[in-house]
Design an enzyme around this catalytic site. Sequence first.
Site, PDB file in Angstrom:
ATOM      1  CD  GLU A   8      -5.014   5.045   0.517  1.00 33.86           C
ATOM      2  OE1 GLU A   8      -4.810   6.125   1.666  1.00 33.86           O
ATOM      3  OE2 GLU A   8      -4.967   4.283   0.526  1.00 33.86           O
ATOM      4  CE1 TYR A  29      -4.907   0.746  -0.432  1.00 28.17           C
ATOM      5  CE2 TYR A  29      -4.568  -1.192   1.321  1.00 28.17           C
ATOM      6  CZ  TYR A  29      -4.848  -0.732   0.241  1.00 28.17           C
ATOM      7  OH  TYR A  29      -6.580  -0.698  -0.135  1.00 28.17           O
ATOM      8  CB  THR A  53      -3.788   3.508 -22.360  1.00 30.30           C
ATOM      9  OG1 THR A  53      -3.727   3.531 -23.711  1.00 30.30           O
ATOM     10  CG2 THR A  53      -5.190   3.702 -22.266  1.00 30.30           C
ATOM     11  NE  ARG A 108      -5.369  -4.655 -20.670  1.00 26.82           N
ATOM     12  CZ  ARG A 108      -6.018  -4.487 -21.491  1.00 26.82           C
ATOM     13  NH1 ARG A 108      -6.843  -3.116 -21.551  1.00 26.82           N
ATOM     14  NH2 ARG A 108      -5.450  -4.368 -23.092  1.00 26.82           N
ATOM     15  CE  LYS A 165      -5.927   2.129 -26.073  1.00 22.02           C
ATOM     16  NZ  LYS A 165      -6.524   2.782 -24.674  1.00 22.02           N
ATOM     17  CG  ASP A 212      -7.634  10.458 -24.394  1.00 23.39           C
ATOM     18  OD1 ASP A 212      -6.051   9.185 -25.058  1.00 23.39           O
ATOM     19  OD2 ASP A 212      -8.303   9.938 -24.181  1.00 23.39           O
TER      20      ASP A 212
HETATM   21  N1  DSN Z   1     -11.698   0.566 -26.023  1.00 25.09           N
HETATM   22  C1  DSN Z   1      -9.898   1.049 -26.552  1.00 25.09           C
HETATM   23  C2  DSN Z   1      -9.695   0.713 -27.740  1.00 25.09           C
HETATM   24  O1  DSN Z   1     -10.057  -0.108 -28.589  1.00 25.09           O
HETATM   25  O2  DSN Z   1      -9.859   1.470 -28.753  1.00 25.09           O
HETATM   26  C3  DSN Z   1      -9.790   2.583 -25.845  1.00 25.09           C
HETATM   27  O3  DSN Z   1      -9.822   2.867 -24.726  1.00 25.09           O
END
Ligand code: DSN
Length: 416
Positions: free
Chosen positions: A54, A52, A224, A233, A227, A198
Amino acid sequence: MTQTLLQADPDIHALIQEEHARQNNSLGLIASENHVSPAVLEALGSCLTDKYAEGYPGRRWYFGCEQVDQVEQIAIDRAKQIFGVAHANVQPHSGANANTAVFLACLKPGDKIMGMDLAHGGHLSHGMRINFSGKYFEVASYGVEEGSEVLDMDKIREQVLAERPKLLIAGASAYPRTIDFEAFGAIAKEAGCLLMADIAHIAGLVAAGLAPSPVGHADFITTTIHKTLRGPRGGMIMCTEEWAKKIDVAVFPGLQGGPLEHAIAAKAVCFKEALSGDFKTYQQQVIDNANTLASELTSRGWRLTSGGTDNHLMLLDLRSRMPETTGDTAANWLRDAEIVCNKNSIPFDPRPPMQTSGLRLGTPAITSRGMGTEEVKLIAESIDSILTSEGNESVIATAKGAIGALCAQFPIPTKQ
Ligand code: DSN
């Protein structure tokens, strides 16, 4: 307590093995997916999950944070170095959480946000009606132009000046063209609103300098990690110094409790990989593979929205050759041949989102397996033959054999 996963929970162990085999024996063309390195996976599966923490490095509510403090600081420093930003918060559990934290930092319920229409390639956290973003804020949206299917920055400027949102959002989950963050920044400035970029889909391309960076144009940059960036993730927020404190407070204690330090360690490992010399070569190959796939498909008569791609993904308009076939049906045929992609609405799609007229295809994952031009040509040929045969069983079986051989030649990077 010392049992292996196999001994402790054979059911979950078996399912993980099955999933590994599924990934290894099929082609991942889902544009938002990728395969992490063994090093990233090792950090993710470490004892850091037990801790933990925080708070933030040096300012924790719990004791015993000496190691995770260093881990998180390394992640922060590497993120700042990669993207050239003043401040990075690596704690968001996801991209949607990162976006929500930005809203919490700079908006009040009822304020107006303006993002790209979900039906045109935007994201559900940018104002979808039943998402948090659509329920707690007034939503306006912009979209691509009918015909060109690209964003027209002059028109968006007019719309933003008319709508006067408090927060303008630039970014997409299904837009195959370059996003002009500089123009978005100028519009936000003129309209007197804040700008959030984003970059979840294109973060790897931005990190490699192969797509324009929103740094210097946006007040907030969310992403994110999993990707094109090829990490675990999770999410991250970057911002100017001016917003640093408000963003940190919004993430914790505003939105989240304890950070996932095992995920943050894996983010740090991913960032180290992104700082390596090989990373740009990888990202360039992602783009080259997308270009090859796009040209191979268009040369066979398939229409791609906007006519092609500048990045890692494309949207295939099934109506160009198979007007009766939905994206749902087509994705199922491809799945039967171990080609995994997703159905996707195309701009101005007459079909509902559960059917769609399009397929979204992306190249990050196959590129992480080492596939290049020749392999992509074979993939395009398989996709074309399956679709034009209307899912004929023997055509699917032939394609499945070819895809299986390809997958055996290019295993996924992780062994587990
Ligand atoms: N759900 C994702 C995608 O497949 O593009 C985006 O967050």
